[in-house]
Design a protein around this motif. Structure first.
Motif, PDB file in Angstrom:
ATOM      1  N   SER A   7       0.838  -1.194   0.000  1.00 26.90           N
ATOM      2  CA  SER A   7       0.000   0.000   0.000  1.00 26.90           C
ATOM      3  C   SER A   7       0.867   1.236   0.000  1.00 26.90           C
ATOM      4  CB  SER A   7      -0.902  -0.015   1.240  1.00 26.90           C
ATOM      5  OG  SER A   7      -1.559   1.213   1.386  1.00 26.90           O
ATOM      6  N   GLN A   8       0.477   2.204  -0.809  1.00 21.10           N
ATOM      7  CA  GLN A   8       1.236   3.451  -0.877  1.00 21.10           C
ATOM      8  C   GLN A   8       1.163   4.219   0.437  1.00 21.10           C
ATOM      9  OE1 GLN A   8       3.208   4.252  -3.567  1.00 21.10           O
ATOM     10  NE2 GLN A   8       2.653   2.151  -4.099  1.00 21.10           N
ATOM     11  N   SER A   9       0.186   3.886   1.244  1.00 25.94           N
ATOM     12  CA  SER A   9       0.057   4.565   2.535  1.00 25.94           C
ATOM     13  C   SER A   9      -0.042   3.518   3.645  1.00 25.94           C
ATOM     14  CB  SER A   9      -1.176   5.466   2.536  1.00 25.94           C
ATOM     15  OG  SER A   9      -2.335   4.711   2.221  1.00 25.94           O
ATOM     16  N   LYS A  10       0.986   2.702   3.755  1.00 31.23           N
ATOM     17  CA  LYS A  10       0.997   1.615   4.740  1.00 31.23           C
ATOM     18  C   LYS A  10       0.827   2.189   6.138  1.00 31.23           C
ATOM     19  CE  LYS A  10       3.780  -2.380   6.224  1.00 31.23           C
ATOM     20  NZ  LYS A  10       3.700  -2.165   7.661  1.00 31.23           N
ATOM     21  N   THR A  11      -0.153   1.705   6.838  1.00 32.73           N
ATOM     22  CA  THR A  11      -0.432   2.195   8.185  1.00 32.73           C
ATOM     23  C   THR A  11      -0.148   1.156   9.251  1.00 32.73           C
ATOM     24  OG1 THR A  11      -2.745   1.525   7.977  1.00 32.73           O
ATOM     25  CG2 THR A  11      -2.196   3.782   7.329  1.00 32.73           C
ATOM     26  N   THR A  12       0.093  -0.091   8.848  1.00 32.73           N
ATOM     27  CA  THR A  12       0.364  -1.136   9.832  1.00 32.73           C
ATOM     28  C   THR A  12       1.826  -1.112  10.262  1.00 32.73           C
ATOM     29  OG1 THR A  12       0.807  -2.723   8.061  1.00 32.73           O
ATOM     30  CG2 THR A  12      -1.443  -2.634   8.922  1.00 32.73           C
ATOM     31  N   LYS A  13       2.068  -1.612  11.470  1.00 33.04           N
ATOM     32  CA  LYS A  13       3.426  -1.674  12.009  1.00 33.04           C
ATOM     33  C   LYS A  13       4.085  -3.020  11.753  1.00 33.04           C
ATOM     34  CE  LYS A  13       2.280   1.530  15.793  1.00 33.04           C
ATOM     35  NZ  LYS A  13       2.184   1.689  17.263  1.00 33.04           N
ATOM     36  N   THR A  14       3.301  -4.000  11.366  1.00 29.65           N
ATOM     37  CA  THR A  14       3.823  -5.351  11.163  1.00 29.65           C
ATOM     38  C   THR A  14       4.756  -5.409   9.966  1.00 29.65           C
ATOM     39  OG1 THR A  14       1.860  -6.361  12.148  1.00 29.65           O
ATOM     40  CG2 THR A  14       3.208  -7.756  10.715  1.00 29.65           C
ATOM     41  N   GLU A  15       5.987  -5.887  10.205  1.00 29.23           N
ATOM     42  CA  GLU A  15       6.961  -6.088   9.138  1.00 29.23           C
ATOM     43  C   GLU A  15       7.346  -7.555   9.003  1.00 29.23           C
ATOM     44  OE1 GLU A  15      10.317  -3.582   9.848  1.00 29.23           O
ATOM     45  OE2 GLU A  15       9.112  -1.731   9.974  1.00 29.23           O
ATOM     46  N   ASN A  16       7.058  -8.338  10.034  1.00 27.33           N
ATOM     47  CA  ASN A  16       7.406  -9.758  10.061  1.00 27.33           C
ATOM     48  C   ASN A  16       6.186 -10.558  10.509  1.00 27.33           C
ATOM     49  OD1 ASN A  16      10.492  -9.151   9.940  1.00 27.33           O
ATOM     50  ND2 ASN A  16       9.794  -8.068  11.770  1.00 27.33           N
ATOM     51  N   ILE A  17       6.105 -11.791  10.027  1.00 26.41           N
ATOM     52  CA  ILE A  17       4.994 -12.677  10.372  1.00 26.41           C
ATOM     53  C   ILE A  17       5.557 -14.001  10.870  1.00 26.41           C
ATOM     54  CG2 ILE A  17       3.123 -14.090   9.450  1.00 26.41           C
ATOM     55  CD1 ILE A  17       2.235 -11.257   9.729  1.00 26.41           C
ATOM     56  N   ILE A  18       5.040 -14.470  11.992  1.00 19.23           N
ATOM     57  CA  ILE A  18       5.329 -15.824  12.457  1.00 19.23           C
ATOM     58  C   ILE A  18       4.004 -16.565  12.564  1.00 19.23           C
ATOM     59  CG2 ILE A  18       6.183 -17.257  14.351  1.00 19.23           C
ATOM     60  CD1 ILE A  18       8.253 -15.159  14.930  1.00 19.23           C
ATOM     61  N   LEU A  19       3.864 -17.616  11.780  1.00 19.81           N
ATOM     62  CA  LEU A  19       2.694 -18.478  11.813  1.00 19.81           C
ATOM     63  C   LEU A  19       3.055 -19.762  12.539  1.00 19.81           C
ATOM     64  CD1 LEU A  19       1.485 -18.143   8.108  1.00 19.81           C
ATOM     65  CD2 LEU A  19       0.572 -16.944  10.096  1.00 19.81           C
ATOM     66  N   ILE A  20       2.187 -20.194  13.437  1.00 18.83           N
ATOM     67  CA  ILE A  20       2.437 -21.408  14.215  1.00 18.83           C
ATOM     68  C   ILE A  20       1.164 -22.243  14.231  1.00 18.83           C
ATOM     69  CG2 ILE A  20       2.966 -22.331  16.508  1.00 18.83           C
ATOM     70  CD1 ILE A  20       4.635 -19.831  17.029  1.00 18.83           C
ATOM     71  N   THR A  21       1.312 -23.548  14.062  1.00 21.49           N
ATOM     72  CA  THR A  21       0.167 -24.440  14.205  1.00 21.49           C
ATOM     73  C   THR A  21       0.486 -25.595  15.146  1.00 21.49           C
ATOM     74  OG1 THR A  21       0.845 -25.599  12.168  1.00 21.49           O
ATOM     75  CG2 THR A  21      -0.932 -23.968  11.984  1.00 21.49           C
ATOM     76  N   PHE A  22      -0.516 -25.950  15.942  1.00 21.93           N
ATOM     77  CA  PHE A  22      -0.573 -27.236  16.636  1.00 21.93           C
ATOM     78  C   PHE A  22      -1.238 -28.223  15.674  1.00 21.93           C
ATOM     79  CE2 PHE A  22      -0.215 -24.542  20.280  1.00 21.93           C
ATOM     80  CZ  PHE A  22       0.091 -25.312  21.396  1.00 21.93           C
ATOM     81  N   ASP A  23      -1.001 -29.476  15.863  1.00 22.13           N
ATOM     82  CA  ASP A  23      -1.724 -30.483  15.100  1.00 22.13           C
ATOM     83  C   ASP A  23      -2.785 -31.103  16.005  1.00 22.13           C
ATOM     84  OD1 ASP A  23      -2.555 -32.833  13.633  1.00 22.13           O
ATOM     85  OD2 ASP A  23      -0.741 -32.609  12.441  1.00 22.13           O
ATOM     86  N   GLY A  24      -4.044 -30.866  15.666  1.00 16.01           N
ATOM     87  CA  GLY A  24      -5.138 -31.568  16.325  1.00 16.01           C
ATOM     88  C   GLY A  24      -5.370 -31.237  17.780  1.00 16.01           C
ATOM     89  N   LEU A  25      -4.991 -30.053  18.227  1.00 18.61           N
ATOM     90  CA  LEU A  25      -5.275 -29.669  19.609  1.00 18.61           C
ATOM     91  C   LEU A  25      -6.714 -29.171  19.701  1.00 18.61           C
ATOM     92  CD1 LEU A  25      -4.021 -29.157  22.506  1.00 18.61           C
ATOM     93  CD2 LEU A  25      -4.014 -26.760  21.810  1.00 18.61           C
ATOM     94  N   ARG A  26      -7.491 -29.765  20.591  1.00 21.02           N
ATOM     95  CA  ARG A  26      -8.907 -29.432  20.702  1.00 21.02           C
ATOM     96  C   ARG A  26      -9.122 -28.056  21.347  1.00 21.02           C
ATOM     97  NH1 ARG A  26     -12.438 -33.757  23.550  1.00 21.02           N
ATOM     98  NH2 ARG A  26     -11.343 -32.894  25.349  1.00 21.02           N
TER      99      ARG A  26
END
Length: 364
Positions: free
Chosen positions: A20-39
């Protein structure tokens, strides 16, 4: 030739994307994490009273009580997931407590792992093509692959998983994203001493399953990558909880769940101590599927287990308002994660129109 044409089309499509030409978010990095099958039941209510005294599922009757039991579910869940409930519930958001009508579900109808991970990473269900756990390269491009094609993130996307199918789910061959999964060792000419040690231990400690390594190896490979390679986008997939559940060992399921909470705390504290990541990183945590609720069905999941499509999500980061446990009624899906990530990064549009909409509550 067909693969080359597809690659060219994908590249041209990504050129049309942009920040976006007018980026307003502070997030520059993403960490995605998943459990497998946790209820979701353990996440929101802690250890299940139906299982903790069953000697068929624990080694010693009463052995879980001191560590995990309390008559108050709000206390039990903190005993099981102290980081989630003492930190993310204070500074982030946790979705999926069905007692409040706060519903999170799979949009796929398979309710097992490959379809669940495809949905989480690509942004949509694909029941026609993703309908088994076979080692078949994913025909869909994941959010990881789209980001890796952009100059800002090229060569700065990495993935680590305990299950040996992740190189196919992420399509390592096509995407070019390095995926360390299963019993794969860290490779390269400049391995750190830590990576060399993990390599050696992984060859010496095989664990009980043929296709899933123990989570400590996945975790410490990923943690070392954060410290030395500093990826801007990182995906970590822990796997033990599902396998202990399939084995019917509720005590090991709980121990693994709490250990994973500690691992995620270590990831968060590590990035908060690093200037590249501190106050510039959003962490989103989810799960591929749910499981049953009876002494028999909790071991299983799939379309024949009615509760197996019931899941949860959570997030913490500079652009996510600190609303804690979400008690508003509504419906969310893991297919909404992909577009949400792009919005958090200030990218105007997710490339695939089939992807779910943003989780607006995660955005300021």
């Amino acid at each position: 030739m067909k693969k080359n044409v597809i690659g060219i089309l994908v590249f041209l499509m990504t050129l049309s994307l942009g920040f976006s030409q007018s980026k307003t978010t502070k997030t520059e990095n993403i960490i995605l994490i998943t459990f497998d099958g946790l209820r979701w039941q353990e996440l929101f209510k802690g250890a299940d009273s139906l299982f903790v005294d069953d000697t068929g599922m624990i080694q010693n009757q009463g052995s879980l009580l001191a560590d995990f039991w309390h008559p108050d579910p709000s206390v039990r869940r903190k005993k099981l997931f102290p980081f989630f409930w003492n930190t993310i519930a204070q500074e982030g958001q946790i979705y999926g407590n069905r007692a409040y009508g706060n519903l999170v579900n799979n949009s796929n109808s398979m309710w097992f792992s490959y379809p669940g991970y495809n949905e989480f990473l690509s942004g949509f269900a694909d029941d026609e093509r993703i309908n088994s756990n076979s080692k078949i390269n994913n025909p869909n491009l994941t959010l990881l692959e789209y980001l890796n094609q952009m100059p800002e993130y090229n060569g700065k996307v990495m993935a680590f998983g305990s299950w040996d199918v992740f190189p196919y789910i992420i399509n390592e061959e096509r995407s070019g994203i390095p995926v360390n999964a299963g019993f794969e060792l860290a490779a390269g000419d400049q391995l750190t001493d830590v990576e060399k040690t993990i390599n050696r231990l992984q060859q010496e400690i095989r664990g009980p399953w043929e296709r899933v390594r123990l989570d400590p190896f996945t975790h410490h490979y990923a943690l070392e990558a954060i410290k030395t390679k500093k990826p801007k986008v990182l995906y970590i997939a822990y796997g033990e909880t599902d396998d202990w559940a399939h084995d019917g060992e509720y005590d090991q399921y709980l121990w693994s769940a709490r250990q994973t909470d500690k691992y995620i705390q270590e990831i968060w504290e590590t990035i908060q101590a690093n200037p590249q990541y501190k106050d510039k990183t959003t962490m989103i945590i989810g799960v591929d599927h749910g499981r049953g609720i009876t002494k028999r069905s909790w071991k299983s999941h799939g379309s024949d287990v009615p509760q197996a499509g019931q899941i949860w999500l959570m997030a913490i980061g500079p652009d996510t308002p600190a609303k804690g446990e979400m008690k508003i009624q509504g419906q969310w899906y893991s297919s909404m994660v992909a577009r949400t990530v792009f919005t958090l990064l200030g990218i105007d549009e997710y490339p695939d129109p089939k992807a779910g909409k943003e989780i607006l509550e995660m955005l300021k």
